[in-house]
Design a protein around this motif. Sequence first.
Motif, PDB file in Angstrom:
ATOM      1  N   ALA A  24      41.821 115.681  24.063  1.00 65.96           N
ATOM      2  CA  ALA A  24      41.195 117.017  24.744  1.00 65.96           C
ATOM      3  C   ALA A  24      42.120 118.038  24.134  1.00 65.96           C
ATOM      4  CB  ALA A  24      41.295 116.999  26.090  1.00 65.96           C
ATOM      5  N   SER A  25      41.677 119.153  23.942  1.00 67.45           N
ATOM      6  CA  SER A  25      42.399 120.373  23.371  1.00 67.45           C
ATOM      7  C   SER A  25      41.621 121.539  23.873  1.00 67.45           C
ATOM      8  CB  SER A  25      42.327 120.320  21.643  1.00 67.45           C
ATOM      9  OG  SER A  25      40.961 120.569  21.092  1.00 67.45           O
ATOM     10  N   GLY A  26      42.135 122.678  23.607  1.00 67.07           N
ATOM     11  CA  GLY A  26      41.896 123.990  23.934  1.00 67.07           C
ATOM     12  C   GLY A  26      42.432 124.645  25.420  1.00 67.07           C
ATOM     13  N   SER A  27      41.839 125.393  25.762  1.00 70.32           N
ATOM     14  CA  SER A  27      42.333 126.149  27.140  1.00 70.32           C
ATOM     15  C   SER A  27      42.278 125.095  28.362  1.00 70.32           C
ATOM     16  CB  SER A  27      41.617 127.445  27.270  1.00 70.32           C
ATOM     17  OG  SER A  27      42.254 128.029  28.506  1.00 70.32           O
ATOM     18  N   ILE A  28      43.470 124.389  28.378  1.00 73.62           N
ATOM     19  CA  ILE A  28      43.405 123.420  29.488  1.00 73.62           C
ATOM     20  C   ILE A  28      44.624 123.675  30.313  1.00 73.62           C
ATOM     21  CG2 ILE A  28      43.592 120.852  30.026  1.00 73.62           C
ATOM     22  CD1 ILE A  28      42.429 120.359  27.362  1.00 73.62           C
ATOM     23  N   PHE A  29      44.251 123.843  31.858  1.00 77.83           N
ATOM     24  CA  PHE A  29      45.487 123.968  32.770  1.00 77.83           C
ATOM     25  C   PHE A  29      45.969 122.804  33.333  1.00 77.83           C
ATOM     26  CE2 PHE A  29      47.894 125.726  36.003  1.00 77.83           C
ATOM     27  CZ  PHE A  29      47.756 124.972  37.156  1.00 77.83           C
ATOM     28  N   ARG A  30      44.808 121.810  33.684  1.00 75.60           N
ATOM     29  CA  ARG A  30      45.200 120.333  34.016  1.00 75.60           C
ATOM     30  C   ARG A  30      43.786 119.436  33.841  1.00 75.60           C
ATOM     31  NH1 ARG A  30      45.619 121.461  39.135  1.00 75.60           N
ATOM     32  NH2 ARG A  30      43.755 120.499  39.859  1.00 75.60           N
ATOM     33  N   ILE A  31      44.269 118.213  33.460  1.00 78.73           N
ATOM     34  CA  ILE A  31      43.215 117.124  33.466  1.00 78.73           C
ATOM     35  C   ILE A  31      43.340 116.096  34.288  1.00 78.73           C
ATOM     36  CG2 ILE A  31      42.027 115.297  31.810  1.00 78.73           C
ATOM     37  CD1 ILE A  31      43.187 116.621  29.439  1.00 78.73           C
ATOM     38  N   ASN A  32      42.039 115.842  35.240  1.00 75.24           N
ATOM     39  CA  ASN A  32      42.192 115.082  36.279  1.00 75.24           C
ATOM     40  C   ASN A  32      41.628 113.941  35.779  1.00 75.24           C
ATOM     41  OD1 ASN A  32      42.880 117.122  38.058  1.00 75.24           O
ATOM     42  ND2 ASN A  32      40.885 117.674  38.947  1.00 75.24           N
ATOM     43  N   ASP A  33      40.609 113.174  36.219  1.00 76.41           N
ATOM     44  CA  ASP A  33      40.318 111.912  35.793  1.00 76.41           C
ATOM     45  C   ASP A  33      39.628 111.907  34.406  1.00 76.41           C
ATOM     46  OD1 ASP A  33      38.529 110.381  38.954  1.00 76.41           O
ATOM     47  OD2 ASP A  33      40.632 111.192  38.476  1.00 76.41           O
ATOM     48  N   MET A  34      39.994 110.913  33.702  1.00 72.88           N
ATOM     49  CA  MET A  34      39.319 110.699  32.446  1.00 72.88           C
ATOM     50  C   MET A  34      38.752 109.248  32.336  1.00 72.88           C
ATOM     51  SD  MET A  34      42.717 112.239  29.907  1.00 72.88           S
ATOM     52  CE  MET A  34      41.340 112.705  28.690  1.00 72.88           C
ATOM     53  N   GLY A  35      37.750 109.281  31.170  1.00 71.36           N
ATOM     54  CA  GLY A  35      37.102 107.885  31.387  1.00 71.36           C
ATOM     55  C   GLY A  35      36.170 107.519  30.094  1.00 71.36           C
ATOM     56  N   TRP A  36      35.879 106.403  29.996  1.00 68.90           N
ATOM     57  CA  TRP A  36      34.986 106.028  28.830  1.00 68.90           C
ATOM     58  C   TRP A  36      33.646 105.466  29.485  1.00 68.90           C
ATOM     59  CZ3 TRP A  36      36.089 107.009  23.909  1.00 68.90           C
ATOM     60  CH2 TRP A  36      37.512 107.282  23.550  1.00 68.90           C
ATOM     61  N   TYR A  37      32.478 106.099  28.818  1.00 71.35           N
ATOM     62  CA  TYR A  37      31.426 105.609  29.208  1.00 71.35           C
ATOM     63  C   TYR A  37      30.594 105.037  27.792  1.00 71.35           C
ATOM     64  CZ  TYR A  37      31.219 107.962  33.559  1.00 71.35           C
ATOM     65  OH  TYR A  37      31.493 108.650  34.694  1.00 71.35           O
ATOM     66  N   ARG A  38      29.611 104.204  27.749  1.00 69.30           N
ATOM     67  CA  ARG A  38      28.824 103.847  26.611  1.00 69.30           C
ATOM     68  C   ARG A  38      27.465 103.808  26.894  1.00 69.30           C
ATOM     69  NH1 ARG A  38      30.817  97.305  26.807  1.00 69.30           N
ATOM     70  NH2 ARG A  38      29.256  96.606  28.556  1.00 69.30           N
ATOM     71  N   GLN A  39      26.669 103.995  25.868  1.00 74.25           N
ATOM     72  CA  GLN A  39      24.983 103.876  26.081  1.00 74.25           C
ATOM     73  C   GLN A  39      24.554 103.118  24.877  1.00 74.25           C
ATOM     74  OE1 GLN A  39      23.341 107.890  26.232  1.00 74.25           O
ATOM     75  NE2 GLN A  39      21.393 106.808  27.048  1.00 74.25           N
ATOM     76  N   ALA A  40      23.955 102.015  25.232  1.00 77.47           N
ATOM     77  CA  ALA A  40      23.226 100.926  24.190  1.00 77.47           C
ATOM     78  C   ALA A  40      21.807 101.652  24.058  1.00 77.47           C
ATOM     79  CB  ALA A  40      23.098  99.558  24.594  1.00 77.47           C
ATOM     80  N   PRO A  41      21.428 101.449  22.808  1.00 74.38           N
ATOM     81  CA  PRO A  41      19.910 101.921  22.685  1.00 74.38           C
ATOM     82  C   PRO A  41      19.044 101.286  23.449  1.00 74.38           C
ATOM     83  CG  PRO A  41      20.926 101.163  20.748  1.00 74.38           C
ATOM     84  CD  PRO A  41      21.726 100.716  21.827  1.00 74.38           C
ATOM     85  N   GLY A  42      18.125 102.056  24.195  1.00 72.61           N
ATOM     86  CA  GLY A  42      17.255 101.948  25.193  1.00 72.61           C
ATOM     87  C   GLY A  42      17.893 101.663  26.829  1.00 72.61           C
ATOM     88  N   SER A  43      19.177 101.898  26.767  1.00 74.02           N
ATOM     89  CA  SER A  43      19.841 101.994  27.899  1.00 74.02           C
ATOM     90  C   SER A  43      20.304 103.223  28.656  1.00 74.02           C
ATOM     91  CB  SER A  43      20.778 100.744  27.957  1.00 74.02           C
ATOM     92  OG  SER A  43      20.334  99.503  27.606  1.00 74.02           O
ATOM     93  N   GLN A  44      20.447 103.186  30.009  1.00 74.82           N
ATOM     94  CA  GLN A  44      21.236 104.376  30.530  1.00 74.82           C
ATOM     95  C   GLN A  44      22.714 104.189  30.053  1.00 74.82           C
ATOM     96  OE1 GLN A  44      20.193 106.228  33.494  1.00 74.82           O
ATOM     97  NE2 GLN A  44      18.322 105.219  33.927  1.00 74.82           N
ATOM     98  N   CYS A  95      33.673 109.522  25.631  1.00 74.47           N
ATOM     99  CA  CYS A  95      34.911 110.113  26.547  1.00 74.47           C
ATOM    100  C   CYS A  95      34.482 111.143  27.317  1.00 74.47           C
ATOM    101  CB  CYS A  95      35.987 110.588  25.346  1.00 74.47           C
ATOM    102  SG  CYS A  95      37.365 111.210  26.361  1.00 74.47           S
ATOM    103  N   ASN A  96      35.070 111.193  28.579  1.00 69.33           N
ATOM    104  CA  ASN A  96      34.845 112.036  29.700  1.00 69.33           C
ATOM    105  C   ASN A  96      35.970 112.372  30.394  1.00 69.33           C
ATOM    106  OD1 ASN A  96      34.247 111.959  33.023  1.00 69.33           O
ATOM    107  ND2 ASN A  96      32.899 113.170  31.924  1.00 69.33           N
ATOM    108  N   ALA A  97      36.082 113.667  30.785  1.00 65.08           N
ATOM    109  CA  ALA A  97      37.140 114.253  31.381  1.00 65.08           C
ATOM    110  C   ALA A  97      37.086 115.249  32.387  1.00 65.08           C
ATOM    111  CB  ALA A  97      38.424 114.739  30.248  1.00 65.08           C
ATOM    112  N   TYR A  98      37.587 115.333  33.519  1.00 65.00           N
ATOM    113  CA  TYR A  98      37.444 116.334  34.447  1.00 65.00           C
ATOM    114  C   TYR A  98      38.614 117.324  34.203  1.00 65.00           C
ATOM    115  CZ  TYR A  98      33.458 114.424  36.513  1.00 65.00           C
ATOM    116  OH  TYR A  98      32.026 113.935  36.875  1.00 65.00           O
ATOM    117  N   ILE A  99      38.225 118.418  33.809  1.00 67.16           N
ATOM    118  CA  ILE A  99      39.202 119.306  33.259  1.00 67.16           C
ATOM    119  C   ILE A  99      39.286 120.720  34.122  1.00 67.16           C
ATOM    120  CG2 ILE A  99      40.105 121.051  31.116  1.00 67.16           C
ATOM    121  CD1 ILE A  99      39.162 118.611  29.538  1.00 67.16           C
ATOM    122  N   VAL A 100      40.458 121.084  34.483  1.00 69.42           N
ATOM    123  CA  VAL A 100      40.732 122.276  35.237  1.00 69.42           C
ATOM    124  C   VAL A 100      41.070 123.408  34.235  1.00 69.42           C
ATOM    125  CG1 VAL A 100      41.833 123.588  37.100  1.00 69.42           C
ATOM    126  CG2 VAL A 100      41.254 121.313  37.385  1.00 69.42           C
TER     127      VAL A 100
END
Length: 119
Positions: A24-44, A95-100
């Motif tokens: 993660a880069s840019g104007s960041i004060f703090r990062i809370n939870d981070m995670g990984w998601y995936r999506q296969a064709p035809g799936s959520q 990749c997913n991150a909750y950024i303050v």
Amino acid sequence: QVQLVESGGGLVQAGGSLTLSCAASGSIFRINDMGWYRQAPGSQRELVAAITSGGGANYADSVKGRFTISRDSAKNTVYLQMNSLKPEDTAVYYCNAYIVRVAIPQPYWGQGTQVTVSS
């Protein structure tokens, strides 16, 4: 402006390993939870693994014992070590991150990286 940039995807044979990174880069004060998601064709899109700012992790049942999530808070980076890969792990990984930035955490997403596991 905040960016999440993923790397490390690719093609691997079943039983092999890959490590994904997301910085993660840019104007960041703090990062809370981070995670990984995936999506296969035809799936959520589904949660693969998540990690709190304190290092607590949780995993989807399908990857427990095979995948490990970790983070380097000094580098604003989260990793996903994937071992014993199976063809059913084939998907685009996000990749997913909750950024303050000012006061309230907001969710941010990376552009996705393809992981393909051949049988």
